[in-house]
Design a protein around this motif. Sequence first.
Motif, mmCIF file in Angstrom:
data_model
loop_
_atom_site.group_PDB
_atom_site.id
_atom_site.type_symbol
_atom_site.label_atom_id
_atom_site.label_comp_id
_atom_site.label_asym_id
_atom_site.label_seq_id
_atom_site.Cartn_x
_atom_site.Cartn_y
_atom_site.Cartn_z
ATOM 1 N N LYS A 122 0.825 -1.211 0.000
ATOM 2 C CA LYS A 122 0.000 0.000 0.000
ATOM 3 C C LYS A 122 0.856 1.256 0.000
ATOM 4 O O LYS A 122 0.384 2.341 0.340
ATOM 5 C CB LYS A 122 -0.928 -0.007 1.212
ATOM 6 N N SER A 153 -0.488 4.134 -2.324
ATOM 7 C CA SER A 153 -1.650 4.790 -1.736
ATOM 8 C C SER A 153 -1.238 5.672 -0.554
ATOM 9 O O SER A 153 -1.704 6.802 -0.417
ATOM 10 C CB SER A 153 -2.667 3.742 -1.284
ATOM 11 N N TYR A 154 -0.338 5.166 0.275
ATOM 12 C CA TYR A 154 0.120 5.930 1.436
ATOM 13 C C TYR A 154 0.861 7.187 0.978
ATOM 14 O O TYR A 154 0.662 8.268 1.529
ATOM 15 C CB TYR A 154 1.024 5.065 2.313
ATOM 16 N N SER A 164 -1.664 9.675 -0.443
ATOM 17 C CA SER A 164 -2.478 10.226 0.648
ATOM 18 C C SER A 164 -1.691 11.251 1.435
ATOM 19 O O SER A 164 -2.197 12.333 1.762
ATOM 20 C CB SER A 164 -2.925 9.111 1.595
ATOM 21 N N GLN A 221 -12.036 4.109 -6.429
ATOM 22 C CA GLN A 221 -11.596 3.406 -5.223
ATOM 23 C C GLN A 221 -10.192 3.852 -4.816
ATOM 24 O O GLN A 221 -9.934 4.092 -3.641
ATOM 25 C CB GLN A 221 -11.624 1.899 -5.453
ATOM 26 N N GLU A 222 -9.283 3.985 -5.783
ATOM 27 C CA GLU A 222 -7.922 4.433 -5.479
ATOM 28 C C GLU A 222 -7.926 5.854 -4.927
ATOM 29 O O GLU A 222 -7.197 6.153 -3.978
ATOM 30 C CB GLU A 222 -7.050 4.392 -6.737
ATOM 31 N N GLU A 225 -8.967 5.765 -1.348
ATOM 32 C CA GLU A 225 -7.887 5.316 -0.473
ATOM 33 C C GLU A 225 -6.866 6.429 -0.245
ATOM 34 O O GLU A 225 -6.362 6.612 0.858
ATOM 35 C CB GLU A 225 -7.188 4.099 -1.073
ATOM 36 N N MET A 226 -6.558 7.176 -1.287
ATOM 37 C CA MET A 226 -5.560 8.247 -1.190
ATOM 38 C C MET A 226 -6.042 9.408 -0.339
ATOM 39 O O MET A 226 -5.260 10.007 0.386
ATOM 40 C CB MET A 226 -5.203 8.770 -2.577
ATOM 41 N N GLY A 228 -8.839 9.364 1.781
ATOM 42 C CA GLY A 228 -9.550 9.016 3.002
ATOM 43 C C GLY A 228 -11.055 9.219 2.886
ATOM 44 O O GLY A 228 -11.755 9.181 3.896
ATOM 45 N N SER A 251 -14.888 8.157 1.183
ATOM 46 C CA SER A 251 -15.556 6.958 0.679
ATOM 47 C C SER A 251 -15.667 7.073 -0.840
ATOM 48 O O SER A 251 -15.612 8.167 -1.403
ATOM 49 C CB SER A 251 -16.943 6.818 1.298
ATOM 50 N N GLU A 252 -15.835 5.939 -1.485
ATOM 51 C CA GLU A 252 -15.944 5.930 -2.942
ATOM 52 C C GLU A 252 -17.144 6.756 -3.400
ATOM 53 O O GLU A 252 -17.065 7.496 -4.383
ATOM 54 C CB GLU A 252 -16.049 4.499 -3.452
#
Length: 161
Positions: free
Chosen positions: A53, A56-57, A60, A126-127, A130-131, A133, A135-136
Amino acid sequence: MTLEEYNECVRRHADNVYRFILKNIHDEDKAADIVQDAYEKMWRHHKNVDARKGKSYLFSTAYHVLIDFVRREKHSVRMEEADLKDHVHFRQYSDLQEILHKAIEQLPADQKMVLMLRDYEGYAYQEIGEMTGLSESQVKVYIYRARLFLRKYIVKMEVVV
């Protein structure tokens, strides 16, 4: 995340993170500083980051550093910008890309970020969730609202003429 995994993550995603930040603030030096801060934060927490991840981290973290930067900058005014406000002129020139960039700059920070990640960088909902924080479904709502604003802004005759 090990040192090798960290270095590999940075190597693989450095250009994309930098481009994403640069598209949002249009200043190469500040974009480089923000990306560097994101790398530093990721390194400080590298033991707690799952290597799978890492991308993504990293995005973000860069996103949150960018938001902090934008919030700090919102309260300050550059001298160059203050001087430009006094020298207004009207011209009969219309460049759609210029108008689009002006419209994007007027978007709220969250809508601007998700729109840039989706339309400029090509990430999936979705990505992006995640990036950032979010919701989709919230990502989809922000993108919809941003596109709706851009459509209304560009269609206005007084903006285009």
